[in-house]
Motif scaffolding. Structure first.
Motif, mmCIF file in Angstrom:
data_model
loop_
_atom_site.group_PDB
_atom_site.id
_atom_site.type_symbol
_atom_site.label_atom_id
_atom_site.label_comp_id
_atom_site.label_asym_id
_atom_site.label_seq_id
_atom_site.Cartn_x
_atom_site.Cartn_y
_atom_site.Cartn_z
ATOM 1 N N GLU A 58 8.714 -4.737 12.481
ATOM 2 C CA GLU A 58 9.122 -5.886 11.668
ATOM 3 C C GLU A 58 7.944 -6.731 11.214
ATOM 4 N N ASN A 71 5.361 -6.843 7.046
ATOM 5 C CA ASN A 71 6.176 -7.389 5.957
ATOM 6 C C ASN A 71 5.962 -6.667 4.643
ATOM 7 N N GLU A 72 4.719 -6.267 4.373
ATOM 8 C CA GLU A 72 4.428 -5.603 3.106
ATOM 9 C C GLU A 72 5.152 -4.273 3.007
ATOM 10 N N TRP A 80 7.879 -3.387 4.620
ATOM 11 C CA TRP A 80 9.318 -3.622 4.512
ATOM 12 C C TRP A 80 9.698 -4.090 3.114
ATOM 13 N N ALA A 81 8.838 -4.892 2.484
ATOM 14 C CA ALA A 81 9.112 -5.331 1.112
ATOM 15 C C ALA A 81 9.116 -4.149 0.164
#
Length: 258
Positions: A127, A130-131, A133-134
């Motif tokens: 998690e 972030n990059e 997951w984006a």
């Protein structure tokens, strides 16, 4: 080989005299063509014509015994597959290549993280990336699977698995995408939606696409040019209308009009 239609002087992909021989048998022989940035080239031919072998050579899964491959004017003939991927060359396969026990989102995130060099050590929470997951969320949205991100990939229909494979590619931001029979095994009802995804990747995102496919009605609605393989050689590469009317091409398909 029939003369190819003119493409820009500095194509994104250039194949010259490409050949692959195994034990004296020529699987691919003297294949040469250029692909322009943002072009869609369909690759057709009878079974055993060398279409998948050609993709294996371009993607680096097998090493050619003759010829060269250039990407952005750089020779990648001897470049490893993962380094070609880093340069922007993506590939799908005839058989589904997703991880069935992982969720739809996890399948894409692994590709996104690998592309960005994200550490995948077990003590680091996924998690936190972030990059990646984006990029995952964006790729799933583009192929129409955003609402199924939490589902296990193995539960998807074959058509949706194909969309997932494309999402995995998009998460790595490829410039050139090789699609090897994406409609293989896909139910008739799923073909239009999958075709729309491929069309959007090409036309809306401007990515260069090479696609092997037996569904001629699908190809003719997508391709800028059609390349015809037969017995490992390139018979012709031209706009669809000229290829379909070519008597040599029709003979290659057992004399049946295309």
């Amino acid at each position: 080989m029939t003369t190819a239609e003119t493409v820009p002087a500095q194509p994104v992909l250039r194949v010259r005299g490409l050949g692959w021989a195994v034990g004296g048998a020529h699987i691919v022989s003297e294949v040469g063509f250029d692909v322009a940035e943002g072009e869609f080239v369909a690759v057709i031919g009878p079974n055993g014509a060398g279409k998948t072998s050609l993709f294996n050579l371009i993607s680096g899964l097998v090493r050619p015994t003759a010829g060269t491959i250039e990407l952005d004017q750089a020779d990648i003939t001897d470049t490893a597959p993962h380094r070609r991927a880093r340069r922007g060359l993506g590939r799908t396969f005839q058989s589904s290549s997703v991880f069935p026990a992982l969720t739809v989102a996890e399948n894409v995130r692994l590709a996104a993280a690998a592309h960005r060099g994200t550490c995948l050590r077990i003590w680091r929470k996924a998690e936190a990336d972030n990059e990646a997951w984006a990029a995952t969320a964006d790729a799933l949205q583009r192929v129409g699977l955003a609402g199924r991100a939490a589902e296990v990939a193995g539960s998807l229909s074959h058509g949706d698995k194909r969309k997932l494979e494309i999402a995995i590619l998009l998460a790595t931001d490829p410039r050139i995408i090789l699609l090897d029979e994406p409609m293989a095994g896909v139910g008739v009802a799923d073909v239009p939606a999958l075709t729309d995804v491929i069309r959007a990747v090409h036309r809306q995102e401007g990515r260069t696409v090479l696609m092997v496919e037996h569904h001629m009605d699908v190809l003719l609605g997508l391709a800028d040019r059609v390349a015809v393989m037969h017995h490992g050689s390139l018979l012709t590469i031209d706009v669809p209308e000229k290829v379909m009317a070519n008597p040599v091409v029709q003979d290659a398909y057992l004399g049946e009009a295309l």
